[in-house]
Structures are given as structure tokens and as C-alpha cells.
Design an enzyme around this catalytic site. Structure first.
Site, PDB file in Angstrom:
ATOM      1  N   LYS A  50       0.744  -1.085  -0.106  1.00  0.00           N
ATOM      2  CA  LYS A  50      -0.004   0.178  -0.169  1.00  0.00           C
ATOM      3  C   LYS A  50       1.093   1.304  -0.558  1.00  0.00           C
ATOM      4  O   LYS A  50       0.769   2.385  -0.634  1.00  0.00           O
ATOM      5  CB  LYS A  50      -1.415  -0.286   0.836  1.00  0.00           C
ATOM      6  CG  LYS A  50      -2.097  -1.488   1.251  1.00  0.00           C
ATOM      7  CD  LYS A  50      -2.980  -1.948   2.315  1.00  0.00           C
ATOM      8  CE  LYS A  50      -3.541  -2.713   2.633  1.00  0.00           C
ATOM      9  NZ  LYS A  50      -4.401  -3.030   3.614  1.00  0.00           N
ATOM     10  N   GLN A  94      -3.896  -0.836   9.711  1.00  0.00           N
ATOM     11  CA  GLN A  94      -4.427  -2.337   9.246  1.00  0.00           C
ATOM     12  C   GLN A  94      -4.684  -3.524  10.236  1.00  0.00           C
ATOM     13  O   GLN A  94      -4.684  -3.467  11.556  1.00  0.00           O
ATOM     14  CB  GLN A  94      -2.787  -2.536   9.109  1.00  0.00           C
ATOM     15  CG  GLN A  94      -2.848  -3.528   8.001  1.00  0.00           C
ATOM     16  CD  GLN A  94      -3.290  -3.697   6.880  1.00  0.00           C
ATOM     17  OE1 GLN A  94      -3.159  -3.830   5.963  1.00  0.00           O
ATOM     18  NE2 GLN A  94      -3.975  -5.309   6.615  1.00  0.00           N
ATOM     19  N   ASP A 117     -10.577   3.739   4.926  1.00  0.00           N
ATOM     20  CA  ASP A 117     -10.707   2.311   4.800  1.00  0.00           C
ATOM     21  C   ASP A 117     -12.563   2.071   5.360  1.00  0.00           C
ATOM     22  O   ASP A 117     -12.850   0.596   5.277  1.00  0.00           O
ATOM     23  CB  ASP A 117     -10.229   1.146   5.700  1.00  0.00           C
ATOM     24  CG  ASP A 117      -9.167   0.233   5.449  1.00  0.00           C
ATOM     25  OD1 ASP A 117      -9.295  -0.451   4.281  1.00  0.00           O
ATOM     26  OD2 ASP A 117      -8.815  -0.890   5.858  1.00  0.00           O
TER      27      ASP A 117
END
Ligand code: NAD
Length: 292
Positions: A50, A94, A117
């Protein structure tokens, strides 16, 4: 017949090119911050991809590593620090977080405007109500893949296997917004394979290799394999596979995503798109505030 194998990398390149083109009109570079807590090897691989992709695109991107024993307060303090920073537009925590850290509390602490996200309750709720929102990257990528094959999903029967907050539930909401008839199945569903056999669009997001057999698939269906499973070969080497029994599925489906090279690259491309969208929103808010 043999299914079309969908090239997720090529689709992802197109999304990223569009992001680059649109970025040129911004007065400053978007900034992405990733928080990585613990030492899960797969998480490290995902975060590196990412960050690398974000830098390739031209974003400012940084990662904050926290030890596996980090406290919830320390994670929340790091989220608060990124919330405060004007140069950070997107914050990605994450997952999974270490067990002593409550994921929902951490997600709730992320500024919804920086929630690239799409896991803050405000964004999840807006998606559910059909409003503009930051949408979780993986289901957003899956929808783009599906629409690259069938632009109009009106009246299609879509089945989503798996009902997590990050993939299954937002995937079902997105398909519903596209006017599909949606069935979600999960670990407690009875006769999943019978339900799957009626699917024009079948999305599997479980994490179980070989779960979806060729006999579960309706002829010519679009099959999207979200699962990522590392399996060990007899010689001790490992390889990645999805949830779908690929060789069986390709004989039945109309189109099928491979693992790797299907959903994974689109997830990262959609993170770039979400970061650009967050940057745009924040730049606009800052412009209005300055003008007032
Ligand atoms: P999760 O563990 O949070 O959810 C799994 C879901 O599958 C649950 O809803 C569970 O009820 C359901 N399930 C479990 N066993 C089942 C069974 N036998 N039949 C039907 N349903 C069953 O997982 P997640 O975070 O949603 O991820 C799912 C998979 O997708 C994992 O393999 C993960 O690595 C992968 N993933 C891939 C990407 C990508 O970019 N390609 C992104 C996110 C997740």
C-alpha cells in the site's frame, strides 16, 4: 466453455491512472498514513504494497509501526495524532489489531473524513443508506470488477459468502445499491451451495481454500474470489490461493478472478482512489473555512 479470467492488475492500473490524472488538479499532494501494530507477516506485506503504491502514485505516505504488545491507549493516541495533522488526508489502521486492542473503538476514533478504509460507523451507515461515503476498498474494487463485465446489475441475483464488516456486509450493500437482489451467507447458513447455484454474481470472502466448488456455480456466472489463503505444497514451498476451486470454476463460470492478480490489486487501487477522495473533501472544507 471456459471462463474469462479477469485481469485485476490491468483494471487496477486504469484506476490508478485516473487517480494520477485527477491528482494533478489538487493544490497539494494527498497524504496517507498507515498504522501497523504487531508482527503479522501478511499485514507487513500488505502495508508495504500500500505504501509503495501510494508513493508511486505521488502521494505522501508514511507508516507508523507499533509493537505487538501496544496498548489500546497508545493506538488511540496515534490515531488522534494523525487526525490532528493537516497534511494527512487518509488514515488506515491495518487489521487485525493485537487482541488487547478493541478494533471497533479504534475505528470509531478515526476522523470519518480521513477514514479511507470506510470502517467508521458514519461511513458504514452512509453506505447502508445509499449516501456518498468512503467505502471499504475491497468491496469497492470487487464492484468495479463486476461492472467491468456487466455494467447494469438491475435484477441480477448476487450471493455474497461471508459477512464481515470489511468485506461481506459492505459488498452486499453496494450490490443492493446497484439494484441486484442480494443474499448474504455465512458460517451458520444452511445449504450454502444451493443458494450459490442461483447466483448470477457470486462473491466469496471467507478465507477457506477450495470452499467454492465448480458444482456451486451457475453456468456463466461472474465469480469474484476475495479469499487469500497461503497453502503449503508437498515440497514445503507455499503459494496463494483463493476460496474458489479455480480449475473447476473456470469450466462453469462466465468470468472469474484469479488469486493472486484479481481482487488484491483492485483493493490497493481503490485505497488510492479513497485517499484522493478524502483529500478532495478536506481541501474543499479548508477552502470554505478560509473563505468564511
Ligand atoms: P472474516 O474472518 O472477518 O470473515 C469471514 C466470513 O466468512 C464470516 O462472515 C464467516 O461467517 C464466513 N464463513 C466462515 N466459514 C464459512 C463457511 N464455511 N461457509 C460460509 N461462510 C463462512 O474475514 P474477512 O476479513 O472478511 O476476509 C475474508 C477473506 O478475504 C480472507 O481470506 C482475507 O484474507 C481475504 N481478504 C482479501 C482482501 C483482498 O484485497 N483480496 C481484502 C480483505 C480480505
Amino acid at each position: 466453455m471456459t471462463a474469462e479470467i479477469i485481469d485485476g492488475r490491468a483494471l487496477a492500473r486504469r484506476v490508478v491512472e485516473q487517480v494520477k490524472a485527477e491528482m494533478a488538479s489538487l493544490p497539494r499532494l494527498p497524504g496517507l498514513a498507515v498504522i501497523l501494530a504487531g508482527d503479522d507477516p501478511a499485514s507487513h506485506v500488505y502495508v508495504n504494497s500500500k505504501i509503495k503504491r501510494a508513493r508511486d502514485v505521488g502521494f505522501n505516505a508514511e507508516v507508523k509501526m507499533l509493537p505487538a504488545g501496544v496498548s489500546e491507549e497508545e493506538v488511540l493516541a496515534q490515531v488522534a495524532a494523525f487526525n490532528e495533522r493537516d497534511d494527512i488526508d487518509g488514515i488506515l489502521v491495518q487489521l487485525p489489531l493485537p487482541p488487547q486492542v478493541n478494533t471497533l473503538r479504534v475505528m470509531a476514533a478515526v476522523d470519518p473524513m480521513k477514514d479511507v478504509d470506510g470502517l467508521h460507523a458514519l461511513n458504514a451507515g452512509r453506505l447502508l443508506q445509499g449516501n456518498d461515503a468512503l467505502i471499504p476498498c475491497t468491496p469497492l474494487g470487487c464492484l468495479k470488477i463486476i461492472k467491468s463485465i456487466v455494467p447494469d446489475l438491475t435484477g441480477s441475483h448476487a450471493v455474497v459468502i461471508g459477512s464481515s464488516n470489511i468485506v461481506g456486509k459492505p459488498m452486499a450493500s453496494l450490490l443492493l445499491e446497484e439494484r441486484a437482489t442480494v443474499t448474504t451467507t455465512h458460517i451458520h447458513t444452511r445449504d450454502t451451495q444451493f443458494i450459490c447455484r442461483g447466483a448470477d454474481i457470486l462473491v466469496s470472502a471467507v478465507g477457506k481454500p477450495g470452499l467454492v466448488r465448480g458444482s456451486w456455480i451457475k453456468p456463466r456466472a461472474i465469480v469474484i474470489d476475495v479469499g487469500i489463503n497461503r497453502i503449503t505444497r508437498p515440497d514445503g514451498t507455499t503459494r496463494l490461493v483463493g476460496d474458489v476451486e479455480f480449475d473447476e470454476a473456470r469450466e462453469v463460470a462466465g468470468a472469474l478472478t484469479p488469486v493472486p492478480g484479481g481482487v488484491g490489486p483492485m483493493t490497493i487501487a481503490c485505497l488510492m482512489e479513497n485517499t484522493l477522495k478524502a483529500a478532495r473533501m478536506r481541501i474543499e472544507v479548508q477552502r470554505v473555512a478560509q473563505a468564511a
